[in-house]
Design a protein around this motif. Structure first.
Motif, PDB file in Angstrom:
ATOM      1  N   ARG A 343      62.470  83.003  11.317  1.00 14.85           N
ATOM      2  CA  ARG A 343      61.467  83.321  10.015  1.00 14.85           C
ATOM      3  C   ARG A 343      61.278  82.038   9.133  1.00 14.85           C
ATOM      4  O   ARG A 343      60.726  82.053   8.150  1.00 14.85           O
ATOM      5  CB  ARG A 343      62.862  83.893   9.206  1.00 14.85           C
ATOM      6  CG  ARG A 343      62.953  85.187   9.817  1.00 14.85           C
ATOM      7  CD  ARG A 343      63.612  86.124   9.494  1.00 14.85           C
ATOM      8  NE  ARG A 343      63.795  87.345   9.846  1.00 14.85           N
ATOM      9  CZ  ARG A 343      65.209  88.131   9.319  1.00 14.85           C
ATOM     10  NH1 ARG A 343      65.397  87.955   8.121  1.00 14.85           N
ATOM     11  NH2 ARG A 343      65.571  89.358  10.455  1.00 14.85           N
ATOM     12  N   LEU A 344      61.731  80.769   9.382  1.00 15.98           N
ATOM     13  CA  LEU A 344      61.647  79.619   8.162  1.00 15.98           C
ATOM     14  C   LEU A 344      59.984  79.297   8.614  1.00 15.98           C
ATOM     15  O   LEU A 344      59.536  79.390   9.523  1.00 15.98           O
ATOM     16  CB  LEU A 344      62.165  78.705   8.081  1.00 15.98           C
ATOM     17  CG  LEU A 344      63.755  78.871   7.841  1.00 15.98           C
ATOM     18  CD1 LEU A 344      64.481  77.343   7.827  1.00 15.98           C
ATOM     19  CD2 LEU A 344      64.155  78.697   6.069  1.00 15.98           C
ATOM     20  N   PRO A 345      59.367  78.682   7.923  1.00 14.47           N
ATOM     21  CA  PRO A 345      58.116  77.959   7.901  1.00 14.47           C
ATOM     22  C   PRO A 345      58.443  76.469   8.505  1.00 14.47           C
ATOM     23  O   PRO A 345      59.160  76.041   8.953  1.00 14.47           O
ATOM     24  CB  PRO A 345      57.416  77.970   6.746  1.00 14.47           C
ATOM     25  CG  PRO A 345      57.731  79.085   5.633  1.00 14.47           C
ATOM     26  CD  PRO A 345      59.338  78.446   5.960  1.00 14.47           C
ATOM     27  N   HIS A 346      57.432  76.394   9.747  1.00 19.13           N
ATOM     28  CA  HIS A 346      57.057  75.203  10.241  1.00 19.13           C
ATOM     29  C   HIS A 346      57.414  74.084   9.935  1.00 19.13           C
ATOM     30  O   HIS A 346      57.861  73.087  10.102  1.00 19.13           O
ATOM     31  CB  HIS A 346      55.972  75.453  11.778  1.00 19.13           C
ATOM     32  CG  HIS A 346      56.002  73.878  12.332  1.00 19.13           C
ATOM     33  ND1 HIS A 346      56.965  73.506  12.948  1.00 19.13           N
ATOM     34  CD2 HIS A 346      55.852  73.017  11.926  1.00 19.13           C
ATOM     35  CE1 HIS A 346      57.155  72.053  14.032  1.00 19.13           C
ATOM     36  NE2 HIS A 346      56.122  71.848  13.343  1.00 19.13           N
ATOM     37  N   GLU A 347      56.824  73.645   8.203  1.00 16.90           N
ATOM     38  CA  GLU A 347      57.116  72.489   7.193  1.00 16.90           C
ATOM     39  C   GLU A 347      58.586  73.150   6.662  1.00 16.90           C
ATOM     40  O   GLU A 347      58.769  71.658   7.131  1.00 16.90           O
ATOM     41  CB  GLU A 347      55.542  72.804   7.233  1.00 16.90           C
ATOM     42  CG  GLU A 347      54.092  72.615   6.986  1.00 16.90           C
ATOM     43  CD  GLU A 347      54.304  73.867   7.749  1.00 16.90           C
ATOM     44  OE1 GLU A 347      54.708  74.816   7.475  1.00 16.90           O
ATOM     45  OE2 GLU A 347      52.775  73.876   8.116  1.00 16.90           O
ATOM     46  N   THR A 348      59.176  73.354   6.615  1.00 15.22           N
ATOM     47  CA  THR A 348      60.220  74.091   6.125  1.00 15.22           C
ATOM     48  C   THR A 348      61.273  73.666   7.004  1.00 15.22           C
ATOM     49  O   THR A 348      62.091  72.379   7.122  1.00 15.22           O
ATOM     50  CB  THR A 348      60.712  75.221   5.266  1.00 15.22           C
ATOM     51  OG1 THR A 348      59.489  75.450   4.613  1.00 15.22           O
ATOM     52  CG2 THR A 348      62.037  74.807   4.777  1.00 15.22           C
ATOM     53  N   ASN A 380      61.204  69.770  -2.508  1.00 17.09           N
ATOM     54  CA  ASN A 380      60.504  70.439  -3.766  1.00 17.09           C
ATOM     55  C   ASN A 380      58.162  69.491  -3.965  1.00 17.09           C
ATOM     56  O   ASN A 380      57.632  69.603  -3.982  1.00 17.09           O
ATOM     57  CB  ASN A 380      60.478  71.040  -5.086  1.00 17.09           C
ATOM     58  CG  ASN A 380      61.606  71.878  -5.083  1.00 17.09           C
ATOM     59  OD1 ASN A 380      61.390  72.954  -4.514  1.00 17.09           O
ATOM     60  ND2 ASN A 380      62.493  71.544  -5.990  1.00 17.09           N
ATOM     61  N   ARG A 381      59.400  67.967  -3.969  1.00 21.38           N
ATOM     62  CA  ARG A 381      58.133  67.071  -3.740  1.00 21.38           C
ATOM     63  C   ARG A 381      57.186  67.381  -2.866  1.00 21.38           C
ATOM     64  O   ARG A 381      55.741  67.035  -2.652  1.00 21.38           O
ATOM     65  CB  ARG A 381      58.657  65.592  -4.408  1.00 21.38           C
ATOM     66  CG  ARG A 381      59.371  65.282  -5.350  1.00 21.38           C
ATOM     67  CD  ARG A 381      60.165  63.857  -5.589  1.00 21.38           C
ATOM     68  NE  ARG A 381      60.660  63.724  -6.386  1.00 21.38           N
ATOM     69  CZ  ARG A 381      61.113  62.343  -7.077  1.00 21.38           C
ATOM     70  NH1 ARG A 381      61.254  61.646  -6.341  1.00 21.38           N
ATOM     71  NH2 ARG A 381      61.715  62.338  -7.763  1.00 21.38           N
ATOM     72  N   GLU A 382      57.678  66.989  -1.793  1.00 21.78           N
ATOM     73  CA  GLU A 382      56.806  67.269  -0.133  1.00 21.78           C
ATOM     74  C   GLU A 382      56.307  68.881   0.016  1.00 21.78           C
ATOM     75  O   GLU A 382      54.990  68.481  -0.830  1.00 21.78           O
ATOM     76  CB  GLU A 382      58.112  67.018   0.543  1.00 21.78           C
ATOM     77  CG  GLU A 382      57.284  66.915   2.611  1.00 21.78           C
ATOM     78  CD  GLU A 382      56.624  65.372   2.315  1.00 21.78           C
ATOM     79  OE1 GLU A 382      55.463  65.198   3.004  1.00 21.78           O
ATOM     80  OE2 GLU A 382      57.013  64.793   1.471  1.00 21.78           O
ATOM     81  N   TYR A 383      56.867  69.783  -0.414  1.00 18.70           N
ATOM     82  CA  TYR A 383      55.596  70.783  -0.257  1.00 18.70           C
ATOM     83  C   TYR A 383      56.320  71.497  -1.566  1.00 18.70           C
ATOM     84  O   TYR A 383      57.476  72.859  -1.596  1.00 18.70           O
ATOM     85  CB  TYR A 383      56.375  71.889   0.947  1.00 18.70           C
ATOM     86  CG  TYR A 383      56.796  70.875   2.491  1.00 18.70           C
ATOM     87  CD1 TYR A 383      55.202  70.739   2.915  1.00 18.70           C
ATOM     88  CD2 TYR A 383      57.507  69.945   2.930  1.00 18.70           C
ATOM     89  CE1 TYR A 383      54.899  69.969   4.062  1.00 18.70           C
ATOM     90  CE2 TYR A 383      57.157  69.256   3.783  1.00 18.70           C
ATOM     91  CZ  TYR A 383      56.049  69.030   4.510  1.00 18.70           C
ATOM     92  OH  TYR A 383      55.682  68.517   5.636  1.00 18.70           O
ATOM     93  N   PRO A 384      55.546  71.301  -2.322  1.00 20.55           N
ATOM     94  CA  PRO A 384      55.692  71.907  -3.637  1.00 20.55           C
ATOM     95  C   PRO A 384      55.534  73.532  -3.271  1.00 20.55           C
ATOM     96  O   PRO A 384      55.588  74.834  -5.011  1.00 20.55           O
ATOM     97  CB  PRO A 384      54.828  71.778  -4.858  1.00 20.55           C
ATOM     98  CG  PRO A 384      53.519  70.974  -3.787  1.00 20.55           C
ATOM     99  CD  PRO A 384      54.419  70.677  -2.078  1.00 20.55           C
ATOM    100  N   ASP A 385      54.434  74.274  -2.725  1.00 23.67           N
ATOM    101  CA  ASP A 385      54.020  75.157  -2.359  1.00 23.67           C
ATOM    102  C   ASP A 385      54.764  76.593  -1.707  1.00 23.67           C
ATOM    103  O   ASP A 385      54.924  77.210  -1.443  1.00 23.67           O
ATOM    104  CB  ASP A 385      52.594  75.803  -1.719  1.00 23.67           C
ATOM    105  CG  ASP A 385      52.045  74.852  -2.706  1.00 23.67           C
ATOM    106  OD1 ASP A 385      51.661  74.738  -4.492  1.00 23.67           O
ATOM    107  OD2 ASP A 385      50.543  74.263  -1.878  1.00 23.67           O
ATOM    108  N   LEU A 386      56.316  75.344  -1.072  1.00 22.96           N
ATOM    109  CA  LEU A 386      57.190  76.234  -0.195  1.00 22.96           C
ATOM    110  C   LEU A 386      58.359  75.986  -0.669  1.00 22.96           C
ATOM    111  O   LEU A 386      58.859  75.008  -0.970  1.00 22.96           O
ATOM    112  CB  LEU A 386      57.003  75.731   1.309  1.00 22.96           C
ATOM    113  CG  LEU A 386      56.429  75.929   2.081  1.00 22.96           C
ATOM    114  CD1 LEU A 386      56.139  74.985   3.680  1.00 22.96           C
ATOM    115  CD2 LEU A 386      55.676  77.112   2.827  1.00 22.96           C
TER     116      LEU A 386
END
Length: 801
Positions: A343-348, A380-386
């Motif tokens: 269920r987690l996004p691939h980037e996360t 939060n720095r790398e993927y602020p939208d996730l």
């Protein structure tokens, strides 16, 4: 080993070229080109004392090279075998892309069929090399070929072979070692014994080794082992251990043994399962699955008309075409349950895994909460939208990560080795089947304070060091040495001496760590002289030497935890008042501690350990009575005492008082008068068990020199003698501290008395000083009156009365 004449004849018989002869001669005349274990830190290195070669043969692995060395030692076809041959330039592919380099072969073997250069590799390493370096390593009908080395040695006329560990039989090698031990023992085979054996085996086609011994009335199987070694008795040494006499079958011919093996295979009710056997859940279901399937079949047979029954009938019809019965058809497929879609996004998920591998294992960040906080910040720095994962998910992914990689990042190689998964059982070296085949030696700083010196109204305490020698076969305690100095060569020598004193033998091999005391020249030379194998275990690997560590742990928890002044339970220093420090409660003196340690070890040897059904002492005595040749028999003589006295120094000889050592003792022997001057420095060995005795080298002979108190010392109880020797030899630092404290107290007393000697007007013992304005005239000195008296000169003509 070949003589010079035999070696020349060997070279001539095989018509070797000049370069091959020079290489073989260079190998025979020089030391090994390198010391094994200096680079391979994870290998178990052994120095095998070969009687065939008259020297120690190095082996870098117990599961490959060591087995090859034993086979060479036993084989009559091998005339000589040399380890770590001189380097040869080869052309090979290296990691940096270069094509040149040098190669050191493992062994040079001179066989009856001709000489050869051998490279020994284990199966796993060969598989890896064949897959990763196909340009250098290849496999053909003859086996694995290392092309660069093969071409290099072919140029000088020698054959190079790669030998895999799969060609060795560990059971056979274990039996060969026992036969070599029997070969070293004194021959006890008589003509009558041979005749009785032939008569017995003529009446019985095959017998167990135990049965043969009972018929012959032999309790010690050493003569039977010697006959097996000579070939007079046929034994299945490739499939069964000679140490298991109830399972070892013997006969007078190999044909009879083959027949007996076939009959036993047919009559055996139990067959061991295959090592690599995977069982699917449908074949062997769990208890709940089986109950569910039986309940479903009963409901079908009862004629129930329900949706579940209809579904089960359909499953039975579908799977009947594949040959699956009704029971397997209705089994629950529990292993297929659950949604496996992430269920987690691939980037996360990718960032989380990278963080756990790179940043989570940090020796400076040991709390999971802090690591999770850092992860959230970086995420939060790398993927602020996730959004970052929850702490529960973070903990789940940490647990799924390889614990070995996490341990290395937080604790280094020692922690990594501790977290590594166990190796497969079939790849491990075999556990010994007899006592004194393999032992382990290690040191332990006891978690207790003992009184070392009483002085100045103060108890000077210290923690003793314990060096033990433990048998790997059944974890039996063999010997120990207790001292107040850090582990040293003396500790190792005394443990070996105590083992000889208690058992009149030494282990065949002793496993040690990579401490400086075990890699010293003395320890290696003692091993070569006494013909036991020093086995160097991997560094920073806590799983090796577990037998000694287990003895320390049991002594710590079962005994020390109940004694005064113990520190078994670590307590934060700030949580304990200074008045309650463990050192303040020390009441055990060294003599008491030594007696208690021996009481504990005697109790341990009489009990059961692990899954054994006999105590270590009883089991050891029974096996030594049956296999008296095992180990290295040794007597405690004067030469052995001198060899194990390892504190060697040079001292000056005082012709009046003798030899004065740093222990404030003077030693003398009448033979010291023969020492010629001006030679005053003598080589001296201190006796660790007798502070009043040293060994002095006089005219290339060792002589015992004694100090005052030697006769009194010999009358003491053995434990008292031992503890007095330890206090004198190891307690110098404590004595110096006590003397320094006493000197400071003496200075305090002197200063205090000096204060009492200051002038005091009221003191009656002092002459009162007159002031300058006194009306009384000072008294005339008596010396002034004498000067005014005239005296007539006395004349005389001679001296005498």
């Amino acid at each position: 080993m070949l003589t010079d004449t035999e070696f020349e004849e060997y070279l001539e018989s095989h018509a070797l070229p000049a370069k091959a002869r020079d290489y073989i001669s260079l190998t025979r005349s020089t030391e090994p080109s390198r010391l094994v274990g200096t680079r391979a830190k994870n290998n178990v290195c052994t120095w095998y004392p070969s009687r065939k070669m008259g020297c120690q043969i190095q082996a870098e692995s117990r599961t490959a090279e060591y087995l090859f060395a034993v086979e060479c030692e036993y084989s009559q076809d091998v005339l000589e075998f040399w380890d770590q041959c001189p380097k040869r330039p080869i052309v090979r592919t290296q990691r940096n892309g270069r094509r040149t380099g040098y190669y050191t072969a493992d062994y040079l073997v001179l066989e009856t069929t001709g000489p050869g250069v051998i490279e020994v590799k284990d199966v796993q390493t060969l598989s890896k090399l064949l897959a990763e370096r196909p340009e250098d390593w290849l496999e053909n009908e003859q086996g694995v070929v290392y092309r660069p080395a093969s071409e290099a040695f072919e140029e000088i006329g020698l054959k190079h072979r790669v030998v895999s560990s799969a060609t060795f039989n560990p059971i056979r090698v274990a039996n060969l070692l026992l036969l070599l031990d029997a070969r070293k023992a004194a021959s006890v085979v008589s003509e009558k014994l041979v005749a009785d054996i032939n008569s017995t085996l003529s009446e019985n086609a095959w017998l167990r080794l135990t049965e043969l011994g009972e018929i012959l009335g032999i309790r010690d199987f050493t003569p039977l082992l010697q006959l097996v070694d000579l070939g007079a008795i046929c034994a299945e040494i490739d499939t069964c251990f000679l140490s298991e006499s109830d399972s070892m079958w013997v006969s007078s011919s190999w044909d009879m043994l083959l027949v007996s093996r076939e009959l036993r295979a047919k009559n055996t009710a139990y067959q061991p399962p295959l090592l690599e056997l995977d069982v699917i859940c449908n074949s062997v279901p769990s208890l709940s699955q089986a109950k569910h399937a039986l309940d479903a079949l009963k409901r079908i047979e009862s004629g129930e008309k329900s949706r579940s029954v209809r579904r089960w009938k359909a499953m039975i019809r579908e799977k009947a075409a594949d040959g699956i019965g009704p029971f397997q058809a209705v089994l629950r497929q529990d292993h297929k349950k659950g949604n496996r879609t992430k269920r987690l996004p691939h980037e996360t998920c990718k960032f989380l895994c990278e963080y756990i591998e790179e940043h989570h294992p940090d020796p400076n960040r040991t709390i999971e909460k802090s690591s999770y906080a850092l992860y959230k910040n970086l995420a939060n720095r790398e993927y602020p939208d996730l959004p970052p994962v929850s702490r529960t998910t973070f903990r789940t992914y940490v647990r799924r990560t390889d614990p070995k990689s996490l341990a290395y990042g937080s604790g280094g190689r020692r922690a990594e080795n501790a977290a590594a998964a166990p190796s497969p059982e079939e790849t491990r070296s075999l556990k010994p089947g007899l006592p004194f085949e393999l032992a382990t030696m290690d040191h332990y700083l006891a978690d207790i304070f003992c009184i070392l010196v009483w002085a100045n109204g103060v108890r000077y305490v210290a923690r003793p060091w314990i060096t033990v020698l433990v048998d790997v076969w059944n974890s039996m305690f063999l010997s120990a040495w207790i001292s107040f100095k850090a582990p040293s060569v003396r500790s190792c020598a005394m443990a070996i001496r105590q083992c000889v004193r208690r058992h009149s033998r030494l282990p065949r091999a002793i496993v040690v760590d990579r401490g400086s005391e075990f890699q010293s020249v003395y320890f290696q030379s003692l091993a070569a002289h006494e013909e036991f194998e020093p086995v160097l275990r991997p560094s920073e690997h806590p799983r090796y030497g577990a037998e000694a560590e287990r003895v320390f742990g049991e002594f710590k928890t079962q005994w020390l935890s109940q004694r005064p002044a113990n520190i078994v339970k670590p307590i934060e220093s700030r949580a304990v008042s200074s008045s309650h420090a463990a050192s303040n409660f020390a009441i055990l003196e060294l003599e008491h501690f030594v007696r208690e340690f021996h009481d504990y070890t005697d109790w341990r040897e009489g009990g059961l350990i692990g899954i054994a059904v006999k105590s270590p002492l009883i089991a050891c005595n029974e096996m030594l009575e049956r296999y008296s040749c095992v180990g290295r028999p040794k007597k405690e003589d004067f030469d052995f005492l001198v060899a194990t006295a390892v504190d060697v120094r040079s001292y000056k000889l005082d012709p009046v008082r003798g030899i004065h050592t740093d222990d404030d003792l003077h030693y003398w022997d009448p033979r010291l008068k023969d020492v010629r001057y001006p030679k005053r420095d003598l080589e001296v060995r201190k006796e660790p068990e007798d502070p009043y005795r040293i060994y002095t080298k006089i005219h290339n002979q060792w002589t015992a020199c004694l100090a005052t108190g030697a006769r009194r010392f010999q009358t003491l109880d053995p434990i008292v003698r031992l503890t007095e020797a330890i206090r004198i030899l190891d307690g110098k630092a404590a004595r110096d501290q006590a003397k320094d404290d006493a000197e400071q107290r003496l200075i305090d007393l002197v200063l205090r008395n000096d204060e009492l000697l200051e002038p005091d007007q009221t003191s009656p013992g002092l002459i009162e000083k007159k002031s300058s304005d006194s009306c009384e005239s000072p008294s005339v000195s008596v010396f002034d009156d004498l000067r005014e008296i005239s005296v007539d000169r006395l004349e005389t003509t001679r001296w005498g009365s």
